[in-house]
Motif scaffolding. Structure first.
Motif, PDB file in Angstrom:
ATOM      1  N   CYS A 152      -5.731   6.198  -7.449  1.00  0.00           N
ATOM      2  CA  CYS A 152      -4.594   7.115  -7.335  1.00  0.00           C
ATOM      3  C   CYS A 152      -3.762   6.944  -8.600  1.00  0.00           C
ATOM      4  O   CYS A 152      -2.987   6.005  -8.728  1.00  0.00           O
TER       5      CYS A 152
ATOM      6  N   THR B 277       0.926   8.893 -10.853  1.00  0.00           N
ATOM      7  CA  THR B 277       2.096   8.099 -10.488  1.00  0.00           C
ATOM      8  C   THR B 277       3.419   8.852 -10.569  1.00  0.00           C
ATOM      9  O   THR B 277       4.366   8.474  -9.892  1.00  0.00           O
TER      10      THR B 277
ATOM     11  N   LYS C 149       4.066  11.648  -9.252  1.00  0.00           N
ATOM     12  CA  LYS C 149       4.288  12.229  -7.929  1.00  0.00           C
ATOM     13  C   LYS C 149       4.881  11.199  -6.963  1.00  0.00           C
ATOM     14  O   LYS C 149       5.596  11.549  -6.040  1.00  0.00           O
ATOM     15  N   TYR C 150       4.536   9.931  -7.159  1.00  0.00           N
ATOM     16  CA  TYR C 150       4.828   8.908  -6.162  1.00  0.00           C
ATOM     17  C   TYR C 150       6.291   8.487  -6.146  1.00  0.00           C
ATOM     18  O   TYR C 150       6.726   7.836  -5.215  1.00  0.00           O
ATOM     19  N   ASN C 151       7.059   8.822  -7.166  1.00  0.00           N
ATOM     20  CA  ASN C 151       8.493   8.560  -7.182  1.00  0.00           C
ATOM     21  C   ASN C 151       8.832   7.108  -6.847  1.00  0.00           C
ATOM     22  O   ASN C 151       9.754   6.838  -6.095  1.00  0.00           O
TER      23      ASN C 151
ATOM     24  N   SER D 246       7.073   5.132  -4.982  1.00  0.00           N
ATOM     25  CA  SER D 246       6.403   4.709  -3.745  1.00  0.00           C
ATOM     26  C   SER D 246       5.020   4.167  -4.055  1.00  0.00           C
ATOM     27  O   SER D 246       4.388   4.563  -5.035  1.00  0.00           O
ATOM     28  N   ILE D 247       4.549   3.285  -3.200  1.00  0.00           N
ATOM     29  CA  ILE D 247       3.170   2.809  -3.312  1.00  0.00           C
ATOM     30  C   ILE D 247       2.280   3.855  -2.658  1.00  0.00           C
ATOM     31  O   ILE D 247       2.486   4.200  -1.486  1.00  0.00           O
ATOM     32  N   PRO D 248       1.299   4.392  -3.382  1.00  0.00           N
ATOM     33  CA  PRO D 248       0.433   5.414  -2.770  1.00  0.00           C
ATOM     34  C   PRO D 248      -0.430   4.811  -1.670  1.00  0.00           C
ATOM     35  O   PRO D 248      -0.627   3.598  -1.600  1.00  0.00           O
TER      36      PRO D 248
ATOM     37  N   CYS E  57      -4.940  10.954  -2.062  1.00  0.00           N
ATOM     38  CA  CYS E  57      -3.866   9.964  -2.078  1.00  0.00           C
ATOM     39  C   CYS E  57      -2.615  10.618  -1.505  1.00  0.00           C
ATOM     40  O   CYS E  57      -2.397  11.812  -1.661  1.00  0.00           O
TER      41      CYS E  57
ATOM     42  N   TRP F  39       1.797   9.918  -0.766  1.00  0.00           N
ATOM     43  CA  TRP F  39       2.927   9.119  -1.250  1.00  0.00           C
ATOM     44  C   TRP F  39       4.147   9.206  -0.337  1.00  0.00           C
ATOM     45  O   TRP F  39       5.040   8.395  -0.427  1.00  0.00           O
TER      46      TRP F  39
ATOM     47  N   ARG G 267       5.000   8.752   3.455  1.00  0.00           N
ATOM     48  CA  ARG G 267       4.425   8.277   4.718  1.00  0.00           C
ATOM     49  C   ARG G 267       5.139   8.884   5.914  1.00  0.00           C
ATOM     50  O   ARG G 267       6.333   9.141   5.873  1.00  0.00           O
TER      51      ARG G 267
ATOM     52  N   GLN H  47      -3.076   8.748   7.955  1.00  0.00           N
ATOM     53  CA  GLN H  47      -2.745   7.946   6.782  1.00  0.00           C
ATOM     54  C   GLN H  47      -3.214   6.524   7.051  1.00  0.00           C
ATOM     55  O   GLN H  47      -3.208   6.050   8.180  1.00  0.00           O
TER      56      GLN H  47
END
Length: 171
Positions: free
Chosen positions: A79, A82, A84-86, A88-90, A112, A114, A116, A136
């Motif tokens: 994944c 990164t 997109k994940y802002n 966060s852990i994907p 992936c 991001w 939850r 998820q």
């Protein structure tokens, strides 16, 4: 030794065998459940890269049925998006869509995620023309067939085998 003592001894041995057999089944079930729930969690500080299966059955027909934990599969990818994940852990996500206007066509999307779901690992979303089941999971490559489904198959097999064994030897 009289007949009553002999019968009592045989019954005691049979009861002991049943108890021992039951403990064996419970130990086996515990091992299956534990083996199905262990794996490499994403929060491993030594290996921060998350790998998920990433595909869409609308484009790749082989995306529908992937083998669990097959890290050599073409669809098993890190994944990397990164931005997109802002922060966060994907994690891995599997979406199964049933599209009504297309004769309930089923499409599988693995990717992936991001954001939850706060409470549920699997949930349904219904729209006008389709319903989605979204799951998820939080281990590398966990968005193939559910490990729990395979564990439940083994559990069912063990219980059926135990029932057949009891039926054959204890009637």
């Amino acid at each position: 030794m009289d007949r009553d003592s002999l019968v009592s001894g045989i019954i005691a041995q049979a009861d002991e065998m049943i108890v021992t057999q039951n403990y064996g089944v419970y130990i086996l079930l515990a091992l299956v459940i534990v083996s199905g729930t262990t794996g490499q969690l994403f929060e491993d500080p030594e290996n921060p890269t998350v790998y998920c299966f990433q595909c869409n059955s609308g484009i790749d027909i082989d995306c529908i049925e992937l083998q669990p934990l097959d890290s050599t599969n073409f669809h098993y990818k890190p994944c990397l998006d990164t931005d997109k994940y802002n922060g966060s852990i994907p994690f891995c996500r599997k979406i199964v869509q049933k599209i009504f206007p297309r004769d309930n066509l089923e499409r599988v999307i693995r990717r992936c995620g991001w954001v939850r779901h706060p409470r549920l690992d699997c949930y349904n979303v219904r729209n006008e023309d389709h319903i989605e089941t979204i799951c998820q999971c939080f281990e590398n490559g966990c968005n193939t067939s559910s490990v729990l489904q395979h564990s439940m198959g083994l559990i069912t097999f063990v219980l059926i085998a135990q029932t057949l064994f009891r039926t054959r030897f204890y009637e």
